[in-house]
Design a protein around this motif. Structure first.
Motif, PDB file in Angstrom:
ATOM      1  N   VAL A  19      34.211  42.533  27.477  1.00  0.00           N
ATOM      2  CA  VAL A  19      33.995  42.701  28.914  1.00  0.00           C
ATOM      3  C   VAL A  19      32.542  42.341  29.172  1.00  0.00           C
ATOM      4  CG1 VAL A  19      33.951  44.314  30.842  1.00  0.00           C
ATOM      5  CG2 VAL A  19      35.746  44.496  29.123  1.00  0.00           C
ATOM      6  N   THR A  20      32.340  41.381  30.053  1.00  0.00           N
ATOM      7  CA  THR A  20      30.982  40.919  30.333  1.00  0.00           C
ATOM      8  C   THR A  20      30.767  40.763  31.834  1.00  0.00           C
ATOM      9  OG1 THR A  20      29.326  39.250  29.774  1.00  0.00           O
ATOM     10  CG2 THR A  20      31.560  38.475  30.126  1.00  0.00           C
ATOM     11  N   ARG A  25      30.119  39.781  38.581  1.00  0.00           N
ATOM     12  CA  ARG A  25      31.489  40.286  38.437  1.00  0.00           C
ATOM     13  C   ARG A  25      31.750  40.611  36.979  1.00  0.00           C
ATOM     14  NH1 ARG A  25      33.973  41.353  43.105  1.00  0.00           N
ATOM     15  NH2 ARG A  25      35.986  41.076  42.118  1.00  0.00           N
ATOM     16  N   TRP A  26      32.542  41.669  36.728  1.00  0.00           N
ATOM     17  CA  TRP A  26      32.982  41.993  35.376  1.00  0.00           C
ATOM     18  C   TRP A  26      34.191  41.137  35.034  1.00  0.00           C
ATOM     19  CZ3 TRP A  26      30.255  44.477  31.943  1.00  0.00           C
ATOM     20  CH2 TRP A  26      29.348  45.451  32.336  1.00  0.00           C
ATOM     21  N   LYS A  27      34.205  40.565  33.833  1.00  0.00           N
ATOM     22  CA  LYS A  27      35.309  39.741  33.351  1.00  0.00           C
ATOM     23  C   LYS A  27      35.777  40.267  32.005  1.00  0.00           C
ATOM     24  CE  LYS A  27      34.709  36.701  36.668  1.00  0.00           C
ATOM     25  NZ  LYS A  27      35.673  36.318  37.648  1.00  0.00           N
ATOM     26  N   LEU A  28      37.089  40.286  31.793  1.00  0.00           N
ATOM     27  CA  LEU A  28      37.704  40.735  30.544  1.00  0.00           C
ATOM     28  C   LEU A  28      38.403  39.561  29.882  1.00  0.00           C
ATOM     29  CD1 LEU A  28      39.097  42.927  28.586  1.00  0.00           C
ATOM     30  CD2 LEU A  28      40.956  42.850  30.238  1.00  0.00           C
ATOM     31  N   ASP A  29      38.237  39.452  28.568  1.00  0.00           N
ATOM     32  CA  ASP A  29      39.087  38.562  27.795  1.00  0.00           C
ATOM     33  C   ASP A  29      39.374  39.208  26.449  1.00  0.00           C
ATOM     34  OD1 ASP A  29      36.495  38.120  26.806  1.00  0.00           O
ATOM     35  OD2 ASP A  29      36.866  36.041  26.326  1.00  0.00           O
ATOM     36  N   LEU A  41      39.787  35.774  30.920  1.00  0.00           N
ATOM     37  CA  LEU A  41      38.950  36.035  32.081  1.00  0.00           C
ATOM     38  C   LEU A  41      39.668  36.688  33.255  1.00  0.00           C
ATOM     39  CD1 LEU A  41      36.483  33.047  32.036  1.00  0.00           C
ATOM     40  CD2 LEU A  41      36.229  35.336  31.121  1.00  0.00           C
ATOM     41  N   VAL A  42      40.022  37.930  33.054  1.00  0.00           N
ATOM     42  CA  VAL A  42      40.606  38.759  34.099  1.00  0.00           C
ATOM     43  C   VAL A  42      39.458  39.410  34.864  1.00  0.00           C
ATOM     44  CG1 VAL A  42      42.052  40.761  34.569  1.00  0.00           C
ATOM     45  CG2 VAL A  42      42.643  39.208  32.696  1.00  0.00           C
ATOM     46  N   ASP A  43      39.453  39.263  36.176  1.00  0.00           N
ATOM     47  CA  ASP A  43      38.393  39.835  37.006  1.00  0.00           C
ATOM     48  C   ASP A  43      38.585  41.346  37.114  1.00  0.00           C
ATOM     49  OD1 ASP A  43      36.163  39.129  39.068  1.00  0.00           O
ATOM     50  OD2 ASP A  43      37.452  40.600  40.060  1.00  0.00           O
ATOM     51  N   LEU A  44      37.507  42.099  36.827  1.00  0.00           N
ATOM     52  CA  LEU A  44      37.558  43.562  36.896  1.00  0.00           C
ATOM     53  C   LEU A  44      36.754  44.124  38.064  1.00  0.00           C
ATOM     54  CD1 LEU A  44      37.135  44.454  33.118  1.00  0.00           C
ATOM     55  CD2 LEU A  44      39.259  44.248  34.421  1.00  0.00           C
ATOM     56  N   GLN A  81      43.940  46.740  32.406  1.00  0.00           N
ATOM     57  CA  GLN A  81      44.277  45.321  32.327  1.00  0.00           C
ATOM     58  C   GLN A  81      44.714  44.930  30.914  1.00  0.00           C
ATOM     59  OE1 GLN A  81      44.693  42.907  34.554  1.00  0.00           O
ATOM     60  NE2 GLN A  81      44.354  44.412  36.158  1.00  0.00           N
TER      61      GLN A  81
END
Length: 119
Positions: A19-20, A25-29, A41-44, A81
């Motif tokens: 998570v970065t 915006r926070w992004k998850l992969d 790259l799921v937007d959190l 997510q």
């Protein structure tokens, strides 16, 4: 919280969630050992809530404490997510007292957690 798939229990966690904060915006992969991205790259949400880290905060051992404030990990959104995409934070990481519910901060705006597939 779902359990890891039985084929993955007792084995090292081969997947890593990241998570970065990028462009506010926070992004998850989730990355496989390949290193192909299996959840991309799921937007959190916005990375606009900041906190000054303390030395005894769980999971905050890798960052520079002199740097001021850092964005707060949206852990609940990341876990939700991950579960929706078929992954769960590895149980042994969740019980590690040096981690924040399985997450480790490796840079001011980058958190990682070992994970396993649920199906």
């Amino acid at each position: 919280m779902p359990e890891a798939h039985p084929d993955h229990i007792g084995l090292p966690a081969l997947y890593m969630a990241e998570v970065t904060a990028f462009r506010g915006r926070w992004k998850l992969d989730v990355v496989a050992p390949g290193p192909e991205v299996v959840v991309g790259l799921v937007d959190l949400g916005p990375a606009d809530t900041l906190v000054a880290p303390q030395p005894n905060d769980p999971g905050r051992y890798m960052i520079d404490l002199e740097g001021g404030e850092v964005p707060i990990l949206p852990r609940e959104a990341a876990v939700r997510q991950m579960e929706e995409h078929g992954y769960v934070v590895a149980e042994e990481a969740r019980s590690d007292s040096k981690r924040d519910h399985g997450w480790t901060q490796v840079a001011a705006a980058l958190w990682t957690a070992p994970c396993r597939p649920t199906s």
